[in-house]
Design a protein around this motif. Structure first.
Motif, short mmCIF file in Angstrom:
data_model
loop_
_atom_site.label_atom_id
_atom_site.label_comp_id
_atom_site.label_asym_id
_atom_site.label_seq_id
_atom_site.Cartn_x
_atom_site.Cartn_y
_atom_site.Cartn_z
N VAL A 64 0.84 -1.20 0.00
CA VAL A 64 0.00 0.00 0.00
C VAL A 64 0.88 1.25 0.00
O VAL A 64 2.07 1.19 0.28
N GLY A 65 0.27 2.37 -0.30
CA GLY A 65 0.93 3.64 -0.10
C GLY A 65 1.07 3.88 1.40
O GLY A 65 0.16 3.55 2.18
N SER A 66 2.19 4.45 1.84
CA SER A 66 2.43 4.53 3.28
C SER A 66 1.48 5.48 4.01
O SER A 66 1.36 5.42 5.23
N SER A 72 -2.72 -0.80 13.37
CA SER A 72 -2.77 -2.27 13.25
C SER A 72 -1.77 -2.75 12.20
O SER A 72 -1.11 -3.79 12.38
N ILE A 73 -1.63 -2.02 11.10
CA ILE A 73 -0.66 -2.40 10.07
C ILE A 73 0.76 -2.26 10.62
O ILE A 73 1.63 -3.10 10.37
N LEU A 74 0.99 -1.18 11.38
CA LEU A 74 2.31 -0.96 11.96
C LEU A 74 2.70 -2.11 12.88
O LEU A 74 3.84 -2.61 12.83
N LEU A 75 1.78 -2.55 13.72
CA LEU A 75 2.04 -3.68 14.60
C LEU A 75 2.31 -4.96 13.80
O LEU A 75 3.23 -5.72 14.11
N SER A 76 1.50 -5.18 12.77
CA SER A 76 1.66 -6.38 11.95
C SER A 76 3.01 -6.37 11.24
O SER A 76 3.70 -7.41 11.17
N LEU A 77 3.42 -5.22 10.72
CA LEU A 77 4.72 -5.12 10.05
C LEU A 77 5.86 -5.41 11.02
O LEU A 77 6.79 -6.15 10.70
N SER A 210 18.65 -2.38 23.08
CA SER A 210 18.67 -1.77 24.41
C SER A 210 17.32 -1.16 24.80
O SER A 210 17.18 -0.59 25.87
N SER A 211 16.34 -1.30 23.93
CA SER A 211 15.01 -0.74 24.20
C SER A 211 14.23 -1.62 25.15
O SER A 211 14.35 -2.84 25.13
N GLU A 212 13.41 -1.00 25.97
CA GLU A 212 12.54 -1.77 26.87
C GLU A 212 11.26 -2.22 26.18
O GLU A 212 10.52 -3.06 26.69
N PHE A 213 10.98 -1.65 25.00
CA PHE A 213 9.75 -1.99 24.27
C PHE A 213 9.98 -3.24 23.43
O PHE A 213 11.02 -3.38 22.78
N ASP A 214 9.01 -4.13 23.43
CA ASP A 214 9.15 -5.40 22.72
C ASP A 214 7.87 -5.65 21.93
O ASP A 214 6.78 -5.67 22.50
N ILE A 215 8.00 -5.81 20.63
CA ILE A 215 6.82 -6.00 19.79
C ILE A 215 6.01 -7.22 20.21
O ILE A 215 4.78 -7.24 20.07
N ASN A 216 6.67 -8.22 20.77
CA ASN A 216 5.96 -9.43 21.17
C ASN A 216 5.05 -9.22 22.37
O ASN A 216 4.17 -10.03 22.64
N ALA A 217 5.25 -8.11 23.08
CA ALA A 217 4.41 -7.82 24.25
C ALA A 217 3.32 -6.79 23.94
O ALA A 217 2.55 -6.42 24.82
N LEU A 218 3.27 -6.33 22.69
CA LEU A 218 2.30 -5.30 22.31
C LEU A 218 1.16 -5.91 21.51
O LEU A 218 1.38 -6.62 20.53
N HIS A 219 -0.06 -5.62 21.94
CA HIS A 219 -1.23 -6.17 21.25
C HIS A 219 -2.08 -5.09 20.58
O HIS A 219 -2.77 -5.36 19.60
N GLU A 220 -2.04 -3.88 21.10
CA GLU A 220 -2.71 -2.76 20.47
C GLU A 220 -2.05 -1.47 20.93
O GLU A 220 -1.33 -1.44 21.93
N LEU A 221 -2.28 -0.42 20.17
CA LEU A 221 -1.70 0.88 20.47
C LEU A 221 -2.80 1.88 20.78
O LEU A 221 -3.85 1.86 20.13
#
Length: 334
Positions: A64-66, A72-77, A210-221
């Motif tokens: 898609v165009g960005s 939801s797309i950002l999380l999926s990517l 070194s980031s504390e954020f982990d995509i595997n722990a994020l389900h929605e924004l």
């Protein structure tokens, strides 16, 4: 047993998301009216010299165009890229992406991918088969950067016009110019020279491994809105955001994130509603310094992050349960 990668060609996975680099127009001289048309495999086929640098494998995450990318797309990517990076056979990732919101996706990935492997985001300002398209060379240089050993541990990188930028500070600064992607004050890290990327600076703020954020722990924004301040701006802008369920408001303020009287009242309204309020600057670069009056309204300062980058960090901080003090610490660290 640790695999000896020195005796094999590097494996680079190319994740396609669409954008101008994967687009075509009816006329080769039309740089504005075009549609996403090409798959990641077509991009690979158009730059055969890139395959001389590494074993390339394509994955089509989206196409898609960005400007159409949402949370939801950002999380999926990010999950797609994370899964690719976990594979021990993957040495690096190149992501083809539209330039309109490339800086936002790149910074999000910069914060949530727990890796030291090179991740390079690349786009184009002209469609794939247009006259003097910049996409093929940008893509080749992205593979060059991904296979350069010193790219490891640099976080997410962005390649455009032979330059290598850090994801935190890269930005699109022109509507259609071929050199629209730039690095603000702090973003230019190096450039591509021959078949290697040469770095002269490195990012010091926290990122990736070194980031504390982990995509595997994020389900929605959470919903975070950006408001553009201006002369005679009304408090109704903040009220609409609060009423719509926003959990944070980022204001693109004038100068040092200065607030008009209307948005200063809006900051009080947000505070009373329990909505985070963040001062950034509409100038595009520079550090928004804290003011003595911030504490009164519980205002967070965005530092040198642009409003669109501040929104990304605010979403992650709120999703991870940070309070106002912890959010300010995050803005000071990332």
């Amino acid at each position: 047993m640790i695999e000896d990668t020195s005796k094999r060609r590097p494996c680079v996975v190319v994740v396609g998301t669409g954008g101008t680099i994967a687009s075509s127009a009816a006329v080769s001289t039309d740089f504005h009216n075009y549609d996403v048309s090409d798959s990641v495999e077509q991009i690979l086929a158009a730059v055969p010299d890139a395959a001389k640098l590494a074993d390339l494998r394509g994955i089509q995450a989206i196409n898609v165009g960005s400007h159409k990318i949402d949370n939801s797309i950002l999380l999926s990517l990010a999950r797609c890229v994370s899964e690719v990076l976990v594979d021990p056979g993957t040495d690096a990732v190149v992501i083809t992406h539209g330039t309109d919101t490339l800086e936002e996706s790149a910074y999000f990935l910069h914060l949530v991918l727990r890796t030291t492997k090179p991740v390079v985001v690349v786009g184009a300002m002209r469609p794939a088969r247009s006259l003097s398209s910049d996409g093929p060379l940008n893509f080749f240089n992205a593979v060059v950067t991904a296979t350069t050993p010193s790219s490891r541990g640099m976080g997410v990188l962005v390649v455009a016009n032979g330059h290598v930028y850090g994801a935190r500070d890269v930005m699109k600064r022109d509507t259609t110019s071929i050199d629209a992607i730039q690095g603000s004050k702090f973003g230019l890290l190096g450039e591509v020279s021959g078949n290697a990327a040469r770095f002269f600076h490195s990012p010091v703020q926290r990122h990736t491994a070194s980031s504390e954020f982990d995509i595997n722990a994020l389900h929605e924004l959470p919903q975070v809105d950006i408001l553009f301040d201006h002369q005679a701006a009304g408090t109704h802008l903040c009220r609409a955001s609060v009423d719509a369920g926003s959990e944070a408001i980022v204001v693109a303020g004038t100068g040092n994130g200065s607030l008009s009287p209307g948005l200063r009242e809006g900051a009080a309204l947000a505070r009373d509603a329990g909505v985070v309020f963040i001062r950034a600057s509409r100038t595009g670069q520079g550090i928004v310094a804290p003011l003595n009056s911030d504490a009164e309204l519980g205002i967070i300062t965005a530092g040198s992050l642009t409003p669109q980058k501040a929104r990304i960090l605010a979403m992650l901080g709120i999703a991870c349960g940070k309070d106002a003090d912890q959010l300010q610490q995050a803005f000071n660290s990332y």
